[in-house]
Enzyme design. Sequence first.
Site, PDB file in Angstrom:
ATOM      1  CG  HIS A 114      -1.867   1.140   1.280  1.00 42.12           C
ATOM      2  ND1 HIS A 114      -3.089   1.255   2.127  1.00 42.12           N
ATOM      3  CD2 HIS A 114      -1.953   2.402   0.536  1.00 42.12           C
ATOM      4  CE1 HIS A 114      -3.366   2.815   1.957  1.00 42.12           C
ATOM      5  NE2 HIS A 114      -2.782   3.009   1.222  1.00 42.12           N
ATOM      6  CD  GLU A 174       0.978   5.482  -0.650  1.00 39.58           C
ATOM      7  OE1 GLU A 174       1.127   5.048  -0.675  1.00 39.58           O
ATOM      8  OE2 GLU A 174      -0.535   5.646  -1.040  1.00 39.58           O
ATOM      9  CG  HIS A 178       2.071   9.052   2.552  1.00 42.99           C
ATOM     10  ND1 HIS A 178       2.374   9.308   3.741  1.00 42.99           N
ATOM     11  CD2 HIS A 178       1.879   8.264   2.062  1.00 42.99           C
ATOM     12  CE1 HIS A 178       1.334   8.503   3.351  1.00 42.99           C
ATOM     13  NE2 HIS A 178      -0.149   8.193   2.691  1.00 42.99           N
TER      14      HIS A 178
END
Length: 308
Positions: A114, A174, A178
């Site tokens: 993930h 992502e 992040h």
Amino acid sequence: MSRSCLKIIGAVASITTTTLLVLYAIASESIQSRSLQLRSIFIPFKPRSKTLDFTANTNTNANALKHETHNQPPFDFYVLSMSFQPEFCYQHRRDGFPGCESPMDFWRSSLTLHGLWPQYDDGNWPSTCTNEKFDPETVDDIGYERFETFWPNVKALASTSASSNAHYSFWDHEWTKHGTCTGLTQDEYFDTALNHFLPTPNLVNASYGGSVSKEALEQAYREELRLHVGRDKDGVDGDDVVLVCSGQKYLSEVRVCVGRSKDGSGSSRIRCIPEVINEGNCGDKIYIAKFYIDGDDASIGIGVGVSQ
């Protein structure tokens, strides 16, 4: 008037004219100097070096140079989160995502990535730290098959997606949320995440469409971790496994914690802080979902998945 008086008047006039010429010259020089000073004040400033502009998708520069985060303090560790695609697909069974309609066999027996998320020791985390755009060439640099197998975007597979942007959207998200907070280049960030891929114990495959006890699944993960990862540098077992379930019953995610090296890359497994451990919400009995295309869905989850 006598001739002598006229001579005196002429001499005085000559001196006055000379004085005026001298004063004019001095004044002109002063004005010119002042003009130059004023002109120098308004000369536009030119920086000595060009800074890297992350608002543009300068692919080569973005992957060649490390970036600085925008006023974000250094993070302390990573949370590595793995997703169980059969449960995710059941939650979105009415959307008909390509990866759910035609899943890889590997996804039936293994959780997939993930994300790799920077975290602070106080339980908070940084988010979207720069505006550096995702570079699709990163996928080619690291290996397309690695992404498709271990970090798939089941919402838009490349073979069925009409838009390449849709196919890359998961990895784009992502990176943006992040990866930009890690201080790593895009190649480094995604490669670090893939290198910390968490192996799934055989118990999950053996229980496909069935159920296991929470204790048995935690123990299976610990044994798998010790086999593939080992202990951290401090000699403390980094075997915390956080099980996240949809509706507190159906396996949805598995999370572990990874240390942060000085350069921002991941190091070894470490113990998770209480705030991460508390994200685990599975009951004593955990159901292992099937892909809905595999038939009998009586054991497949109906809860709400957990994501960051």
